[in-house]
Design a protein around this motif. Structure first.
Motif, short mmCIF file in Angstrom:
data_model
loop_
_atom_site.label_atom_id
_atom_site.label_comp_id
_atom_site.label_asym_id
_atom_site.label_seq_id
_atom_site.Cartn_x
_atom_site.Cartn_y
_atom_site.Cartn_z
N HIS A 259 0.84 -1.21 0.00
CA HIS A 259 0.00 0.00 0.00
C HIS A 259 0.87 1.26 0.00
N SER A 260 0.25 2.36 -0.40
CA SER A 260 1.05 3.59 -0.61
C SER A 260 1.34 4.33 0.68
N ARG A 261 0.48 4.21 1.68
CA ARG A 261 0.45 5.01 2.92
C ARG A 261 0.53 6.51 2.63
N LEU A 262 -0.07 6.91 1.52
CA LEU A 262 -0.06 8.34 1.14
C LEU A 262 -1.27 9.11 1.68
N SER A 263 -2.30 8.41 2.18
CA SER A 263 -3.54 9.11 2.54
C SER A 263 -3.33 10.26 3.54
N GLY A 296 -6.04 -0.01 -10.45
CA GLY A 296 -6.52 -0.27 -9.08
C GLY A 296 -6.23 0.92 -8.17
N PHE A 297 -5.06 1.50 -8.32
CA PHE A 297 -4.64 2.63 -7.48
C PHE A 297 -5.43 3.90 -7.85
N VAL A 298 -5.50 4.15 -9.16
CA VAL A 298 -6.23 5.35 -9.63
C VAL A 298 -7.69 5.28 -9.19
N GLY A 303 -11.72 7.56 -8.02
CA GLY A 303 -13.05 6.98 -7.78
C GLY A 303 -13.47 7.13 -6.32
N TRP A 304 -12.99 6.23 -5.47
CA TRP A 304 -13.52 6.16 -4.10
C TRP A 304 -13.37 7.46 -3.30
N ARG A 305 -12.18 8.05 -3.37
CA ARG A 305 -11.94 9.22 -2.53
C ARG A 305 -12.87 10.38 -2.92
N TYR A 307 -15.71 10.01 -4.56
CA TYR A 307 -17.10 9.56 -4.38
C TYR A 307 -17.56 9.77 -2.94
N VAL A 308 -16.70 9.36 -1.98
CA VAL A 308 -17.13 9.49 -0.58
C VAL A 308 -17.23 10.97 -0.19
N ARG A 309 -16.36 11.80 -0.76
CA ARG A 309 -16.45 13.23 -0.44
C ARG A 309 -17.74 13.83 -1.00
N GLN A 362 -7.79 -4.39 6.24
CA GLN A 362 -7.86 -4.51 7.71
C GLN A 362 -9.02 -3.67 8.26
N ARG A 363 -9.16 -2.43 7.75
CA ARG A 363 -10.24 -1.56 8.26
C ARG A 363 -11.61 -2.12 7.88
N LEU A 364 -11.70 -2.65 6.64
CA LEU A 364 -13.01 -3.07 6.14
C LEU A 364 -13.37 -4.48 6.60
N ASP A 391 -4.93 9.50 8.89
CA ASP A 391 -5.60 10.12 7.73
C ASP A 391 -7.05 10.49 8.01
N ALA A 392 -7.49 10.40 9.28
CA ALA A 392 -8.93 10.49 9.55
C ALA A 392 -9.47 11.93 9.58
N TYR A 393 -10.39 12.20 8.70
CA TYR A 393 -11.19 13.43 8.67
C TYR A 393 -12.60 12.99 8.37
N GLU A 394 -13.59 13.66 8.95
CA GLU A 394 -14.94 13.12 8.87
C GLU A 394 -15.44 12.96 7.43
N TRP A 395 -15.04 13.84 6.52
CA TRP A 395 -15.58 13.77 5.15
C TRP A 395 -15.24 12.45 4.48
N VAL A 396 -14.13 11.84 4.89
CA VAL A 396 -13.75 10.57 4.26
C VAL A 396 -14.03 9.39 5.20
N GLU A 397 -13.89 9.64 6.50
CA GLU A 397 -14.11 8.55 7.48
C GLU A 397 -15.57 8.13 7.56
N LEU A 398 -16.49 9.13 7.60
CA LEU A 398 -17.90 8.80 7.88
C LEU A 398 -18.54 7.93 6.79
P1 FAD Z 1 -3.79 2.76 -0.57
O1 FAD Z 1 -4.31 1.40 -0.45
O2 FAD Z 1 -2.40 2.92 -1.03
O3 FAD Z 1 -4.79 3.56 -1.52
C1 FAD Z 1 -4.39 4.71 -2.25
C2 FAD Z 1 -5.19 5.92 -1.87
O4 FAD Z 1 -6.53 5.78 -2.28
C3 FAD Z 1 -5.25 6.23 -0.39
O5 FAD Z 1 -4.08 6.92 0.02
C4 FAD Z 1 -6.51 7.06 -0.28
O6 FAD Z 1 -6.24 8.43 -0.55
C5 FAD Z 1 -7.38 6.51 -1.41
N1 FAD Z 1 -8.40 5.58 -0.91
C6 FAD Z 1 -8.35 4.24 -0.92
N2 FAD Z 1 -9.52 3.71 -0.50
C7 FAD Z 1 -10.31 4.76 -0.18
C8 FAD Z 1 -11.63 4.87 0.31
N3 FAD Z 1 -12.37 3.80 0.58
N4 FAD Z 1 -12.12 6.10 0.54
C9 FAD Z 1 -11.39 7.19 0.28
N5 FAD Z 1 -10.14 7.15 -0.21
C10 FAD Z 1 -9.61 5.94 -0.44
N6 FAD Z 1 -9.29 6.95 4.24
C11 FAD Z 1 -8.89 8.16 4.62
O7 FAD Z 1 -8.14 8.83 3.89
N7 FAD Z 1 -9.31 8.68 5.81
C12 FAD Z 1 -10.13 8.01 6.65
O8 FAD Z 1 -10.49 8.53 7.70
C13 FAD Z 1 -10.55 6.71 6.26
N8 FAD Z 1 -11.36 5.99 7.07
C14 FAD Z 1 -11.75 4.74 6.69
C15 FAD Z 1 -12.60 4.02 7.53
C16 FAD Z 1 -13.03 2.77 7.16
C17 FAD Z 1 -13.97 2.03 8.05
C18 FAD Z 1 -12.61 2.21 5.93
C19 FAD Z 1 -13.07 0.87 5.52
C20 FAD Z 1 -11.78 2.91 5.09
C21 FAD Z 1 -11.34 4.19 5.45
N9 FAD Z 1 -10.49 4.94 4.62
C22 FAD Z 1 -10.10 6.19 5.01
C23 FAD Z 1 -10.14 4.47 3.27
C24 FAD Z 1 -8.84 3.65 3.18
O9 FAD Z 1 -8.87 2.58 4.08
C25 FAD Z 1 -7.60 4.49 3.42
O10 FAD Z 1 -7.61 5.61 2.55
C26 FAD Z 1 -6.33 3.70 3.11
O11 FAD Z 1 -6.28 2.55 3.90
C27 FAD Z 1 -5.13 4.57 3.36
O12 FAD Z 1 -3.94 3.85 3.23
P2 FAD Z 1 -3.01 3.99 1.95
O13 FAD Z 1 -2.70 5.43 1.72
O14 FAD Z 1 -1.87 3.05 2.13
O15 FAD Z 1 -4.00 3.51 0.82
#
Ligand code: FAD
Ligand code: DLZ
Ligand code: SF4
Length: 505
Positions: A259-263, A296-298, A303-305, A307-309, A362-364, A391-398
């Protein structure tokens, strides 16, 4: 006409919409305040990351000739509004890029009356999609699906497009991205030794926030724009090529895998989602990373980021009060202590408490899946996810917690609940080999708790979920079970709850 420009802790981007209006007579205010540091019991590493990144950003702005007032804790006023009041001086206007969280936007809407100067909120255009564009996309749709939104995003932006067609001939390479973990040497992570600024912040967090969750040390995370770029480059060159293949894998003792750990860096504004996607696409076009990894990364970012916002801003504040599956069980102490004999949960929580990190699966599928199938209280589990990650902010966490994990929005975000028994965890990880529970057992003192909780979840939510075509097969299985088996599951679940309450599961 001098302005004061308030820059928030997650707005650390030099091309921020408010900073683009900076004139030599203006001043920029950045303030560390207790209200933001304590509205959630943030992980100690998150506090250190935010404060250190804020201080480095203010210094960098100053070096570019911007007049910055930086108000550090512990002397700083306790709220952002008080900080503005203290430093407004002769400014006759306040300029802010809109905040990422609804609660703060709601507060700011009263500021003009409080301050007696014009308060202007500018759009936060660091996203591919504006709030208005998402609202327009979602209007009148019977179903909101991320996949539909994502395809439109690809078409609109041209990202990974070959003319009108998706690069590689498919929109989605998910089927190639589900390999279970195979033991292998992972590339080493980059570590950034704390400089004098970070050391001062670490001392502050240790002194003032000792009661917050998580481990503060070691703290080796990127805190500057330069370090964030190094992190991006390290991910693209070292981990992106295998990102797709092992996207859903989990392994004992391996906290980041590919994973990227860039969030945390993207959410703070130190990296833009555009440059991150561009870097990944460039790796594909240069033949350095395969399409399944890059797509997958894009998809996660474009997509997801996004979309949730969009979903968050379109549906707040009402979104927060959904509880479609009536989940009300108090959050077990093990979420905070990390102490449990369930090895998969203990690993996810170790990563969480030590690093302020857990990867998506792990989170999901571990902590989230457990919360879903045991029916934990929505507000409590959302508060937990908001507190424990860097990385937790409500706009993405909730939306991720309430919608994706807890299915509390009735399927608006995800078409089926991500509920799974131990079998899924066994397939995607090596956790079960190290666990005191037996993944193949449904009942008994050594049975994997995920199994009985999973079937109990399906049975108790039958009225709400049985009509979902994606669950038809599991309900057919459940229907074949006799009363004695269902009774044994109920008893197993009741016994497990007693163990959870005694901190002994
Ligand atoms: P990678 O696996 O390397 O993914 C690349 C990037 O994609 C991430 O850095 C992130 O910016 C984006 N991304 C991936 N999945 C999601 C997703 N489902 N929603 C939005 N962006 C995504 N992400 C947060 O940034 N903040 C949160 O507070 C947060 N809370 C979460 C809570 C739960 C219950 C779950 C299931 C997911 C949550 N996520 C959250 C989404 C995701 O788990 C994390 O973005 C990701 O694990 C961050 O690690 P990474 O940068 O190594 O991600
Ligand atoms: C997360 C955070 C923390 C811990 N502290 C501050 C702070 O002291 N000052 C500040 O301006 N911002 C902080 N932040 C980020 C804000 O909480 C964030 O801007 C809002 O939650 C909106 O996303
Ligand atoms: Fe988790 Fe069950 Fe496997 Fe143990 S046996 S690691 S509790 S899935």
């Amino acid at each position: 006409m001098a302005k004061l420009i308030l820059v928030l802790g997650d707005q650390l981007s030099t091309d921020l919409s408010s900073l683009r209006h900076y004139q030599p007579e203006d001043r920029v205010l950045m303030a560390e305040v207790m209200a933001e540091a304590t509205y959630s019991p943030h992980h100690k590493k998150k506090l250190a990351l935010v404060f250190s990144a804020m201080r480095h950003f203010a210094k960098a702005l100053g070096e570019q000739g911007v007049k910055v007032i930086y108000s550090p804790l512990p002397e700083s006023p306790s709220t952002l509004l008080d900080a503005v009041k203290r430093h407004l001086d002769d400014a006759d206007a306040l300029l802010i890029t809109e905040p990422g969280e609804y609660r703060l936007l709601a507060e700011m809407q009263h500021w003009q009356a409080e301050l007696g100067v014009k308060v202007t909120l500018l759009e936060d255009d660091r996203f591919f999609t504006s709030r208005r564009e998402f609202a327009r996309w979602s209007q009148g749709r019977r179903q909101w699906r991320m996949e539909h939104f994502y395809r439109q995003q690809r078409r609109n932006t041209g990202v990974l497009m070959a003319g009108a067609e998706p690069e590689g001939g498919q929109w989605n390479f998910d089927h190639q991205n589900r390999e279970a973990w195979q033991p292998q040497a992972l590339p080493p992570l980059k570590r950034y030794a704390p400089d004098a600024i970070t050391q001062e912040v670490l001392a502050l967090v240790e002194a003032r926030f000792a009661h917050h969750i998580g481990e503060l040390l070691p703290f080796e995370f990127a805190v500057t724009r330069q370090q964030a770029l190094e992190e991006l480059d390290d991910f693209i060159t070292q981990r992106l090529p295998a990102f797709g293949t092992f996207q859903d894998a989990m392994a004992s003792g391996e906290d980041y895998l590919y994973h990227s750990r860039l969030s945390p860096l993207i959410n703070l504004g130190l990296l833009s989602p555009r440059e991150v996607c561009e870097a990944a696409c460039q790796a594909y076009y240069q033949g350095h990373a395969p399409i399944n990894a890059v797509e997958g990364f894009v998809r996660q970012i474009l997509g997801w980021r996004e979309y949730v916002r969009g979903l968050y801003w379109t549906l707040m504040p009402g979104y927060k009060s959904h509880n479609a599956l009536n989940s009300t069980r108090p959050l077990p102490e093990l979420y905070w202590s990390g102490k449990t004999g369930m090895h998969c949960i203990s690993e996810a929580l170790r990563n969480t408490l030590q690093n302020g990190y857990a990867h998506h699966i792990q989170r999901l599928m571990i902590t989230g899946n457990f919360a879903l199938i045991t029916g934990l209280d929505i507000e409590a589990i959302c508060d937990w996810y908001l507190a424990v990650y860097l990385d937790a902010y409500e706009w993405v966490e909730l939306p991720n917690t309430l919608g994706m994990v807890m299915h509390a929005d009735g399927g608006l975000l995800a078409s089926k609940p991500y509920a799974a028994s131990g079998k899924y965890i066994q397939r995607m990880s090596n956790y079960c080999q190290h666990c005191r529970y037996k993944v193949n057992k449904l009942t008994g003192a050594d049975a994997c708790p995920f199994n009985s909780f999973y079937w109990h979840f399906l049975a108790r939510n039958r009225t709400t979920l049985a009509g979902n075509p994606r669950l038809a097969m599991v309900y057919r299985t459940l229907d074949r079970w006799d009363e004695a088996k269902l009774d044994a599951i109920n008893q197993q679940v009741a016994w497990q709850w007693r163990r959870i309450e005694n901190n002994d599961l």
